[in-house]
Design a protein around this motif. Structure first.
Motif, PDB file in Angstrom:
ATOM      1  N   TYR A  84      -7.875  13.099   4.708  1.00 54.77           N
ATOM      2  CA  TYR A  84      -6.818  13.289   3.715  1.00 54.77           C
ATOM      3  C   TYR A  84      -5.703  12.272   3.913  1.00 54.77           C
ATOM      4  O   TYR A  84      -5.127  11.773   2.952  1.00 54.77           O
ATOM      5  N   ALA A  87      -6.859   9.148   2.480  1.00 54.11           N
ATOM      6  CA  ALA A  87      -7.077   9.250   1.039  1.00 54.11           C
ATOM      7  C   ALA A  87      -5.870   8.740   0.268  1.00 54.11           C
ATOM      8  O   ALA A  87      -6.010   8.130  -0.801  1.00 54.11           O
ATOM      9  N   LEU A  88      -4.684   8.965   0.815  1.00 56.50           N
ATOM     10  CA  LEU A  88      -3.476   8.458   0.171  1.00 56.50           C
ATOM     11  C   LEU A  88      -3.553   6.937   0.034  1.00 56.50           C
ATOM     12  O   LEU A  88      -3.240   6.369  -1.014  1.00 56.50           O
ATOM     13  N   LYS A  91      -6.519   5.726  -2.419  1.00 54.66           N
ATOM     14  CA  LYS A  91      -6.142   5.853  -3.829  1.00 54.66           C
ATOM     15  C   LYS A  91      -5.164   4.749  -4.230  1.00 54.66           C
ATOM     16  O   LYS A  91      -5.284   4.144  -5.292  1.00 54.66           O
ATOM     17  N   GLN A 127     -13.354  13.132  -5.679  1.00 57.07           N
ATOM     18  CA  GLN A 127     -12.238  14.016  -6.020  1.00 57.07           C
ATOM     19  C   GLN A 127     -10.976  13.231  -6.344  1.00 57.07           C
ATOM     20  O   GLN A 127     -10.027  13.775  -6.910  1.00 57.07           O
ATOM     21  N   LEU A 128     -10.968  11.964  -5.944  1.00 62.29           N
ATOM     22  CA  LEU A 128      -9.789  11.130  -6.200  1.00 62.29           C
ATOM     23  C   LEU A 128     -10.074   9.966  -7.134  1.00 62.29           C
ATOM     24  O   LEU A 128      -9.235   9.596  -7.932  1.00 62.29           O
TER      25      LEU A 128
END
Lengths: 178, 191
Positions: A84, A87-88, A91, A127-128
């Motif tokens: 997670y 993930a920032l 993205k 999911q992103l």
């Protein structure tokens, strides 16, 4: 000209002229020069490096120009476990890539979270980001990544590039022709 | 100097403030009060030459009082001996003094303990989360936190869901059963 053929060429009458559709030419240019963004996050990145090295040679498919700046990339290869926290960043890097852009989710972790059923791991990068091709394996062999790249090339060659990029102009043209 | 000389020297100064002493396989562990840590740590580094702090770990003794325990693993490069300092932190206190000015390596160790266990360190120069993202509301290594996680927000990016475990977590049960029974792919809730 049959619809499925991208180009038509008759040497007797045409000389140095090739007839094609605009989309077909654009897609042909795009798919054979996919510059990857190597988003290497775990062991899949080792296989990604192997795919780029001499034995497997991703250059045969025009994708050897690994750019470490997202602003010069066409396809993001997410290779590895996306936590997670990462993930920032993933993205953000994806958003920095210019259009048109594609995403390959390489391996089990990037596709579904893989064996990491845990609070810390994103359960699939889809999911992103909008993923175009999933490559199975843990990690996938370089051949599998190359197969995924060829699948992406097939997908790109079917795209309506002109309409996607200039929708207003495409509509005007169609009105004028109709 | 060997370990017994170092230990005698430590006990000579702090004898009355050491709660318990444990010796196991030639290594010594002391249980001390949280308030005495900085003083003893400075003495260990300056006088006893424990110049290398290997690790700082934390334990959640869920259900016990005091709840948390922190262990400092020290090593002396010149004398090649280990020493362990243990201390308890009650849940209602939830904070203790930093030693990151004594051993700078503790900076990240204490950040990790704060991130995973939620114990704060007074005087730490930069007490941010180190593994989870900023703004994460939970402390995942606590015993009352489920492995599959709890829903939380990632500002401007996404919503983190609970992870599908499909019958897990697949934790080994200590018993004399065969490995197939000790490590099942899925376990019924009553086991």
């Amino acid at each position: 000209m049959p619809e499925e053929r991208a180009t038509a060429y008759d040497s007797k009458i045409e000389g140095n002229v090739i007839f094609t559709r605009f989309d077909a030419a654009l897609n042909w240019v795009r798919k054979n020069s996919l510059w990857p963004m190597p988003m290497g996050l775990a062991c899949c990145a080792i296989e990604l490096m192997a795919a780029a090295a001499s034995r497997f040679d991703i250059a045969r498919f025009g994708a050897e120009v690994m750019r470490f700046s997202p602003r010069q990339c066409d396809v993001m290869i997410v290779a590895g476990t996306v936590t997670y926290k990462m993930a920032l960043a993933v993205k953000r890097i994806y958003e920095q890539m210019p259009e048109p852009k594609w995403v390959i989710a390489m391996g089990a972790c990037a596709s579904t979270g893989g064996m990491y059923r845990s609070y810390a791991v994103l359960q699939g990068i889809d999911q992103l980001l909008p993923v175009d091709v999933y490559v199975s394996g843990c990690p996938p062999r370089p051949e599998a990544l190359l197969a995924g790249l060829m699948k992406l090339q097939e997908k790109i060659s079917r795209e309506q590039s002109f309409r996607n990029q200039k929708p207003e102009l495409a509509e005007k043209l169609e009105e004028a022709l109709a | 100097m060997n370990l017994s000389e170092l230990v005698n020297s430590l006990e000579g100064v702090f004898g009355s403030r050491i709660h318990t002493k444990t010796e196991f396989r030639g290594e010594t562990s002391y249980t001390i009060a949280a308030n005495d840590l900085r003083e003893i740590a400075r003495f260990c580094r300056d006088e006893l030459s424990f110049d290398y702090l290997i690790d700082v770990t934390s334990i959640d003794n869920f259900g016990e009082v005091p709840r948390f325990e922190i262990v400092y693993h020290l090593y002396s490069m010149p004398h090649a001996v280990h020493l362990r300092l243990k201390l308890k932190v009650p849940e209602e206190v939830g904070a203790m003094d930093t030693v990151s000015d004594i051993w700078p390596t503790t900076n990240w160790h204490e950040r990790e303990i704060y991130d995973m266990m939620g114990i704060k360190f007074n005087g730490h120069p930069d007490l941010r989360r180190i593994l989870m993202w900023d703004g994460y509301p939970f402390f995942p290594l606590r015993k009352d936190f489920p492995l599959e996680g709890l829903p939380s927000e990632m500002p401007d990016v996404a919503f983190t869901k609970v992870t599908p475990l499909e019958g897990g977590p697949f934790v080994t049960v200590p018993s004399n059963a065969t490995s197939k029974d000790r490590e099942p792919r899925a376990r019924s809730p009553e086991l």
